[in-house]
Design a protein around this motif. Structure first.
Motif, PDB file in Angstrom:
ATOM      1  N   LEU A  36      79.330  60.394 -80.026  1.00 43.31           N
ATOM      2  CA  LEU A  36      80.116  59.894 -78.896  1.00 43.31           C
ATOM      3  C   LEU A  36      80.916  61.010 -78.234  1.00 43.31           C
ATOM      4  CD1 LEU A  36      81.409  56.468 -80.235  1.00 43.31           C
ATOM      5  CD2 LEU A  36      79.643  56.876 -78.517  1.00 43.31           C
ATOM      6  N   ASN A  37      81.403  61.940 -79.033  1.00 42.42           N
ATOM      7  CA  ASN A  37      82.148  63.070 -78.492  1.00 42.42           C
ATOM      8  C   ASN A  37      81.280  63.917 -77.565  1.00 42.42           C
ATOM      9  OD1 ASN A  37      84.298  64.829 -78.130  1.00 42.42           O
ATOM     10  ND2 ASN A  37      83.710  66.078 -79.885  1.00 42.42           N
ATOM     11  N   LYS A  38      80.003  64.021 -77.883  1.00 46.76           N
ATOM     12  CA  LYS A  38      79.090  64.795 -77.046  1.00 46.76           C
ATOM     13  C   LYS A  38      78.587  63.991 -75.850  1.00 46.76           C
ATOM     14  CE  LYS A  38      77.497  67.725 -80.777  1.00 46.76           C
ATOM     15  NZ  LYS A  38      76.402  68.046 -81.675  1.00 46.76           N
ATOM     16  N   ALA A  39      78.380  62.681 -76.016  1.00 47.92           N
ATOM     17  CA  ALA A  39      77.742  61.868 -74.983  1.00 47.92           C
ATOM     18  C   ALA A  39      78.726  61.242 -73.996  1.00 47.92           C
ATOM     19  CB  ALA A  39      76.923  60.758 -75.643  1.00 47.92           C
ATOM     20  N   MET A  40      79.943  60.995 -74.381  1.00 48.37           N
ATOM     21  CA  MET A  40      80.859  60.250 -73.517  1.00 48.37           C
ATOM     22  C   MET A  40      81.241  60.948 -72.225  1.00 48.37           C
ATOM     23  SD  MET A  40      81.073  57.273 -74.426  1.00 48.37           S
ATOM     24  CE  MET A  40      82.272  56.769 -73.237  1.00 48.37           C
ATOM     25  N   PRO A  41      81.429  62.255 -72.167  1.00 45.11           N
ATOM     26  CA  PRO A  41      81.753  62.842 -70.862  1.00 45.11           C
ATOM     27  C   PRO A  41      80.685  62.543 -69.807  1.00 45.11           C
ATOM     28  CG  PRO A  41      82.276  64.389 -72.585  1.00 45.11           C
ATOM     29  CD  PRO A  41      81.560  63.235 -73.241  1.00 45.11           C
ATOM     30  N   VAL A  42      79.422  62.569 -70.204  1.00 42.89           N
ATOM     31  CA  VAL A  42      78.357  62.237 -69.267  1.00 42.89           C
ATOM     32  C   VAL A  42      78.418  60.757 -68.921  1.00 42.89           C
ATOM     33  CG1 VAL A  42      75.854  62.128 -68.979  1.00 42.89           C
ATOM     34  CG2 VAL A  42      76.887  64.090 -70.113  1.00 42.89           C
ATOM     35  N   GLY A  43      78.688  59.921 -69.906  1.00 40.99           N
ATOM     36  CA  GLY A  43      78.809  58.486 -69.655  1.00 40.99           C
ATOM     37  C   GLY A  43      79.948  58.162 -68.709  1.00 40.99           C
ATOM     38  N   VAL A  44      81.051  58.841 -68.871  1.00 41.72           N
ATOM     39  CA  VAL A  44      82.194  58.625 -67.978  1.00 41.72           C
ATOM     40  C   VAL A  44      81.842  59.038 -66.558  1.00 41.72           C
ATOM     41  CG1 VAL A  44      84.533  59.408 -67.473  1.00 41.72           C
ATOM     42  CG2 VAL A  44      83.909  58.794 -69.801  1.00 41.72           C
ATOM     43  N   MET A  45      81.166  60.167 -66.404  1.00 39.75           N
ATOM     44  CA  MET A  45      80.773  60.613 -65.072  1.00 39.75           C
ATOM     45  C   MET A  45      79.809  59.619 -64.418  1.00 39.75           C
ATOM     46  SD  MET A  45      82.198  63.389 -63.984  1.00 39.75           S
ATOM     47  CE  MET A  45      81.124  64.239 -62.861  1.00 39.75           C
ATOM     48  N   VAL A  46      78.869  59.091 -65.194  1.00 37.72           N
ATOM     49  CA  VAL A  46      77.916  58.114 -64.645  1.00 37.72           C
ATOM     50  C   VAL A  46      78.642  56.855 -64.205  1.00 37.72           C
ATOM     51  CG1 VAL A  46      75.982  56.607 -65.244  1.00 37.72           C
ATOM     52  CG2 VAL A  46      75.920  59.010 -65.873  1.00 37.72           C
ATOM     53  N   ILE A  47      79.549  56.357 -65.027  1.00 37.92           N
ATOM     54  CA  ILE A  47      80.304  55.150 -64.675  1.00 37.92           C
ATOM     55  C   ILE A  47      81.128  55.380 -63.415  1.00 37.92           C
ATOM     56  CG2 ILE A  47      82.208  53.659 -65.411  1.00 37.92           C
ATOM     57  CD1 ILE A  47      81.045  53.957 -68.278  1.00 37.92           C
ATOM     58  N   LEU A  48      81.798  56.517 -63.317  1.00 35.05           N
ATOM     59  CA  LEU A  48      82.580  56.822 -62.115  1.00 35.05           C
ATOM     60  C   LEU A  48      81.697  56.939 -60.882  1.00 35.05           C
ATOM     61  CD1 LEU A  48      85.157  59.384 -63.507  1.00 35.05           C
ATOM     62  CD2 LEU A  48      85.636  57.095 -62.654  1.00 35.05           C
ATOM     63  N   ALA A  49      80.542  57.564 -61.012  1.00 34.79           N
ATOM     64  CA  ALA A  49      79.639  57.703 -59.869  1.00 34.79           C
ATOM     65  C   ALA A  49      79.104  56.352 -59.421  1.00 34.79           C
ATOM     66  CB  ALA A  49      78.490  58.636 -60.221  1.00 34.79           C
ATOM     67  N   VAL A  50      78.701  55.519 -60.358  1.00 39.42           N
ATOM     68  CA  VAL A  50      78.194  54.185 -60.004  1.00 39.42           C
ATOM     69  C   VAL A  50      79.294  53.347 -59.373  1.00 39.42           C
ATOM     70  CG1 VAL A  50      77.341  52.015 -60.994  1.00 39.42           C
ATOM     71  CG2 VAL A  50      76.332  54.186 -61.687  1.00 39.42           C
ATOM     72  N   HIS A  51      80.490  53.417 -59.924  1.00 42.74           N
ATOM     73  CA  HIS A  51      81.610  52.658 -59.363  1.00 42.74           C
ATOM     74  C   HIS A  51      81.929  53.124 -57.943  1.00 42.74           C
ATOM     75  CE1 HIS A  51      85.326  50.433 -59.144  1.00 42.74           C
ATOM     76  NE2 HIS A  51      85.961  51.547 -58.812  1.00 42.74           N
TER      77      HIS A  51
END
Length: 110
Positions: free
Chosen positions: A41-56
Protein backbone atom coordinates in the motif's frame (compact mmCIF):
# COMPACT_ATOMS: atom_id res chain seq x y z
CA UNK A 1 -20.00 17.12 46.69
CA UNK A 2 -18.64 13.64 45.91
CA UNK A 3 -16.17 12.17 48.32
CA UNK A 4 -12.42 12.23 47.68
CA UNK A 5 -12.16 8.54 46.77
CA UNK A 6 -14.76 8.94 44.01
CA UNK A 7 -12.96 11.98 42.56
CA UNK A 8 -9.60 10.18 42.61
CA UNK A 9 -11.16 7.16 40.88
CA UNK A 10 -12.80 9.37 38.23
CA UNK A 11 -9.56 11.25 37.50
CA UNK A 12 -7.55 7.99 37.44
CA UNK A 13 -10.05 6.48 34.99
CA UNK A 14 -9.90 9.54 32.73
CA UNK A 15 -6.09 9.48 32.81
CA UNK A 16 -5.98 5.75 32.02
CA UNK A 17 -8.43 6.04 29.12
CA UNK A 18 -6.67 9.09 27.68
CA UNK A 19 -3.25 7.45 27.95
CA UNK A 20 -4.52 4.21 26.41
CA UNK A 21 -6.16 6.00 23.48
CA UNK A 22 -2.99 7.97 22.78
CA UNK A 23 -0.68 4.95 23.10
CA UNK A 24 -2.86 2.52 21.13
CA UNK A 25 -1.95 3.81 17.63
CA UNK A 26 1.76 3.50 18.37
CA UNK A 27 1.33 -0.01 19.75
CA UNK A 28 -0.73 -1.03 16.71
CA UNK A 29 1.80 0.41 14.23
CA UNK A 30 4.73 -1.70 15.36
CA UNK A 31 3.48 -5.03 13.94
CA UNK A 32 2.03 -3.35 10.83
CA UNK A 33 5.36 -1.92 9.70
CA UNK A 34 6.64 -5.37 8.72
CA UNK A 35 3.38 -6.40 7.05
CA UNK A 36 3.66 -7.11 3.29
CA UNK A 37 0.23 -5.51 2.75
CA UNK A 38 1.33 -2.22 4.31
CA UNK A 39 4.54 -2.24 2.25
CA UNK A 40 2.47 -2.76 -0.93
CA UNK A 41 0.00 0.00 0.00
CA UNK A 42 2.89 2.35 0.72
CA UNK A 43 4.13 1.85 -2.83
CA UNK A 44 0.74 1.80 -4.59
CA UNK A 45 -1.28 4.48 -2.81
CA UNK A 46 0.39 7.61 -4.23
CA UNK A 47 -0.63 6.45 -7.71
CA UNK A 48 -4.09 5.57 -6.43
CA UNK A 49 -4.50 9.00 -4.89
CA UNK A 50 -3.46 10.67 -8.14
CA UNK A 51 -5.94 8.56 -10.13
CA UNK A 52 -8.78 9.37 -7.73
CA UNK A 53 -7.98 13.09 -7.87
CA UNK A 54 -7.78 13.05 -11.67
CA UNK A 55 -11.08 11.19 -12.05
CA UNK A 56 -12.76 13.49 -9.54
CA UNK A 57 -11.47 16.57 -11.36
CA UNK A 58 -12.37 15.33 -14.82
CA UNK A 59 -15.81 13.84 -14.02
CA UNK A 60 -17.61 17.13 -14.79
CA UNK A 61 -15.26 18.11 -17.61
CA UNK A 62 -17.11 19.39 -20.65
CA UNK A 63 -15.20 20.84 -23.60
CA UNK A 64 -18.42 22.60 -24.68
CA UNK A 65 -18.03 25.10 -21.82
CA UNK A 66 -14.69 26.81 -22.52
CA UNK A 67 -14.72 28.96 -19.37
CA UNK A 68 -14.73 25.78 -17.27
CA UNK A 69 -12.70 23.57 -19.61
CA UNK A 70 -9.58 25.70 -20.07
CA UNK A 71 -8.62 25.94 -16.38
CA UNK A 72 -8.94 22.16 -16.10
CA UNK A 73 -6.92 21.46 -19.25
CA UNK A 74 -4.17 23.91 -18.35
CA UNK A 75 -3.97 22.73 -14.72
CA UNK A 76 -3.85 19.09 -15.84
CA UNK A 77 -1.05 19.85 -18.31
CA UNK A 78 0.81 21.79 -15.61
CA UNK A 79 0.42 18.93 -13.13
CA UNK A 80 1.71 16.33 -15.57
CA UNK A 81 4.65 18.51 -16.63
CA UNK A 82 5.54 19.32 -13.02
CA UNK A 83 5.39 15.65 -12.06
CA UNK A 84 7.54 14.57 -14.99
CA UNK A 85 10.06 17.28 -14.14
CA UNK A 86 10.30 16.90 -10.35
CA UNK A 87 8.87 13.39 -9.67
CA UNK A 88 7.31 14.65 -6.45
CA UNK A 89 3.68 13.67 -6.01
CA UNK A 90 2.92 16.21 -3.29
CA UNK A 91 4.42 19.04 -5.31
CA UNK A 92 2.46 17.93 -8.38
CA UNK A 93 -0.86 17.79 -6.53
CA UNK A 94 -0.37 21.12 -4.79
CA UNK A 95 0.97 22.84 -7.90
CA UNK A 96 -1.87 21.62 -10.10
CA UNK A 97 -4.45 22.57 -7.50
CA UNK A 98 -3.04 26.09 -7.16
CA UNK A 99 -2.96 26.58 -10.93
CA UNK A 100 -6.53 25.34 -11.30
CA UNK A 101 -7.85 27.53 -8.49
CA UNK A 102 -6.06 30.62 -9.77
CA UNK A 103 -7.22 30.09 -13.36
CA UNK A 104 -10.78 29.17 -12.44
CA UNK A 105 -11.24 32.06 -10.03
CA UNK A 106 -9.44 34.87 -11.85
CA UNK A 107 -8.51 34.41 -15.49
CA UNK A 108 -11.50 32.39 -16.67
CA UNK A 109 -14.00 33.55 -14.06
CA UNK A 110 -17.45 34.28 -15.51
Amino acid sequence: MPDTGYLIAAVATAVAVTWALRALPFAALAPLRSSPLVVHLNKAMPVGVMVILAVHTLRDFSPRVPDRAWPTVLALAFTVALHLWRRNILLSILGGTVVHVVLASTVFAP
